[in-house]
Design an enzyme around this catalytic site. Structure first.
Site, PDB file in Angstrom:
ATOM      1  N   TRP A  41       0.839  -1.213   0.000  1.00 59.04           N
ATOM      2  CA  TRP A  41       0.000   0.000   0.000  1.00 59.04           C
ATOM      3  C   TRP A  41       0.858   1.241   0.000  1.00 59.04           C
ATOM      4  CZ3 TRP A  41      -5.018   2.014   0.608  1.00 59.04           C
ATOM      5  CH2 TRP A  41      -5.089   3.297   1.184  1.00 59.04           C
ATOM      6  N   ASP A  44       0.348   9.071   0.917  1.00 60.91           N
ATOM      7  CA  ASP A  44       0.940  10.375   0.596  1.00 60.91           C
ATOM      8  C   ASP A  44       2.367  10.322   0.043  1.00 60.91           C
ATOM      9  OD1 ASP A  44      -1.229  10.720   2.229  1.00 60.91           O
ATOM     10  OD2 ASP A  44      -0.174  11.815   3.782  1.00 60.91           O
ATOM     11  N   PHE A 106       4.496   8.741  10.072  1.00 53.46           N
ATOM     12  CA  PHE A 106       3.529   9.434   9.226  1.00 53.46           C
ATOM     13  C   PHE A 106       4.248  10.436   8.316  1.00 53.46           C
ATOM     14  CE2 PHE A 106      -0.912   8.993  11.398  1.00 53.46           C
ATOM     15  CZ  PHE A 106      -0.825   7.621  11.273  1.00 53.46           C
TER      16      PHE A 106
HETATM   17  C1  FRU Z   1      -2.971  12.114   4.762  1.00 56.75           C
HETATM   18  C2  FRU Z   1      -2.568  11.404   6.051  1.00 56.75           C
HETATM   19  C3  FRU Z   1      -1.602  12.261   6.842  1.00 56.75           C
HETATM   20  C4  FRU Z   1      -0.878  11.243   7.663  1.00 56.75           C
HETATM   21  C5  FRU Z   1      -0.792  10.071   6.726  1.00 56.75           C
HETATM   22  C6  FRU Z   1      -0.840   8.732   7.389  1.00 56.75           C
HETATM   23  O1  FRU Z   1      -3.375  11.265   3.749  1.00 56.75           O
HETATM   24  O2  FRU Z   1      -3.729  11.108   6.810  1.00 56.75           O
HETATM   25  O3  FRU Z   1      -2.200  13.284   7.587  1.00 56.75           O
HETATM   26  O4  FRU Z   1       0.388  11.690   8.055  1.00 56.75           O
HETATM   27  O5  FRU Z   1      -1.860  10.200   5.815  1.00 56.75           O
HETATM   28  O6  FRU Z   1      -0.569   7.697   6.501  1.00 56.75           O
END
Ligand code: FRU
Length: 489
Positions: A41, A44, A106
């Site tokens: 998967w 971002d 993240f």
């Molecule tokens: C945006 C998000 C971010 C976070 C990440 C987690 O798509 O929700 O805010 O850091 O994806 O995967």
């Protein structure tokens, strides 16, 4: 925990990536020219940077399955923004501040400092008292192997702001200092917080960079702040802001106070699938934007992430876009010119499409193609132009340009057995004598760029090899093309 455990977590992730990559590489559902993970998967784009003569892209990555889970950072490099070489996983959850099954490493960004590559990312964890998010640093000497800083987390939520939704730091430099813009949300109000540092390790809260009364969503994910021409641009992805999911503001920075003063506002993309955009500046001085071409559950049109998980992967980036500032302080986003190098044999249409007629066109690759056309609005009498793309076995994806009402619409209700939804947006044609148009199609996506990228609309579809014909229809009059070419990609 120590850096050893990070090494162990990376080793485990690497084993999974390498074990599955070859198998996933052969599946026909893969995009042909859009950036995507080898397997597993992705969401971002993270840490986009031009470093030591190469483009480095990182991304939110789960190597253990084709669904979102504890987040790692995948990594790939490219010389030309077209061909990518996958590198070892850069970050894996391993420390108390970033190790949680529904958290991890993240989103964040990258910057070069004293010849080293630094990543600032959000550690997201939960020690039993709710989510705790804080910003963490990792450093690499060689651009491949990253060590998490002993000082982590280097930025924690400043009083009185909560640490539950505090993430996605975007780094920039100004006047000899480093700045980090972080997304924040609390009590239904999204905002961006600004921090500064002399060395990337010691950070100080500067100010609330920008916020609203809630009309721009309850949390601003993945904010970005960058100079463009004489102005500054702030972009973010607001959560729960109706149909809005990737917006921009053009304005000025008051660096004394650490406040962004917005003047104009717009949508980066009006479609279904364009989220968490991040930009970087390259050696040519271009500002290039990447975004995740998919959706979250809370979006009004969400209906799953598509069927590609069956092939062991999910997620890709939209076509990379160059960001330009228009005279009226709006933005235009056009596919980067590198993409033209992928074009194979062209097919052109005759200049005149008579009223209420349909012209069929073929592209050398029926799924992956690039249409570059321009409508002569002075000679065109049609009320609408309708592209019927990826047709076959009763299926089709519709892109409609309503010239009379000035609207662009994408309809994917009948695109495949999976997708649905119609989205529509203004197409400002007043005073225009021509309508330049670009449509990029790949195995699972259709992206429309109208008026040289002033209006963009992206959507995923999961049509198959049987959906291999295309036509364009003139409704209520004739269409006169200034030009029309379609290439395979
Ligand atoms: C945006 C998000 C971010 C976070 C990440 C987690 O798509 O929700 O805010 O850091 O994806 O995967």
């Amino acid at each position: 925990m120590t850096a050893i455990s990070h090494e162990a977590a990376l080793k485990r992730a690497e084993e999974r990536r390498l074990a599955e990559a070859a198998k996933t590489a052969l599946t026909p559902s893969r995009q042909k020219y859009h950036f995507m993970p080898q397997q597993g998967w992705m969401n971002d784009p993270n840490g986009l940077i031009y470093f030591r003569g190469q483009y480095h892209f990182f991304y939110q990555y789960n190597p253990y399955g084709a669904f979102w889970d504890a987040m790692h950072w995948g990594h790939a490099v490219s010389d030309d923004l077209l061909h990518w070489r996958y590198l070892p996983v850069a970050l894996a959850p391993s420390e108390p501040y970033d190790d949680h099954p529904k958290g991890g490493c993240f989103s964040g960004s990258a910057i070069e400092h004293e010849g080293k590559l630094y990543l600032l990312y959000t550690g997201s964890t939960d020690e039993g008292h709710g989510t705790v998010q804080a910003q963490c640093l990792a450093v690499s000497e060689d651009g491949v192997h990253f060590i998490k800083a002993a000082e982590n987390p280097v930025i924690t939520a400043p009083e009185p702001y909560s640490h539950e939704a505090f993430r996605d730091p975007k780094l920039l430099r100004h006047n000899g200092l480093f700045y980090a813009v972080c997304g924040h949300g609390e009590g239904g109000r999204g905002r961006a917080l600004l921090f500064s540092s002399p060395d990337l390790r010691r950070w100080r809260f500067v100010n609330v960079l920008a916020q609203s009364r809630g009309e721009w969503g309850g949390m601003w994910e993945c904010p970005d702040l960058f100079p463009l021409g004489e102005r500054y641009v702030l972009t973010f992805s607001p959560m729960n802001a109706g149909d809005r999911k990737a917006v921009y503001f053009v304005g000025d920075m008051d660096w004394e106070r650490g406040v962004f003063e917005p003047q104009t506002q717009g949508e980066l993309d009006w479609g279904f699938d364009f989220y968490a955009a991040q930009t970087f500046a390259d050696a040519q001085g271009r500002r290039v934007m990447a975004a995740w071409a998919n959706e979250w559950q809370w979006m009004p049109w969400f209906k799953g992430w598509g069927p590609t998980w069956r092939d062991g992967w999910c997620g890709f980036l939209n076509a990379l876009r160059e960001v330009r500032l228009n005279e009226d302080n709006t933005l235009s986003l056009s596919p980067v010119r590198e993409l033209q190098a992928l074009r194979t044999a062209a097919m052109t249409l005759t200049p005149l499409l008579d009223g209420d007629r349909v012209a069929v066109f073929e592209t050398p690759d029926p799924m992956a193609f690039d249409i570059d056309a321009c409508v002569d609005l002075e000679k065109t009498t049609a009320e609408r132009i309708v592209f019927h793309l990826r047709q076959g076995e009763g299926r089709e994806t519709l892109i409609t340009l309503d010239l009379r009402r000035g609207r662009l619409t994408m309809n994917r209700d009948n695109a495949d057995a999976y997708s649905e939804g119609e989205l529509s947006c203004p197409l400002p044609l007043k005073g225009a004598s021509r309508l330049p148009l670009r449509i990029l199609s790949d195995v699972c996506s259709v992206e429309t760029f109208a008026l040289d990228g002033r209006v963009c609309m992206s959507g995923n579809i999961y049509a198959g090899a049987a959906q291999n014909r295309h036509s364009v229809e003139a409704v209520g009059g004739a269409v006169v093309w200034e030009s029309f070419a379609a290439w395979g990609m």
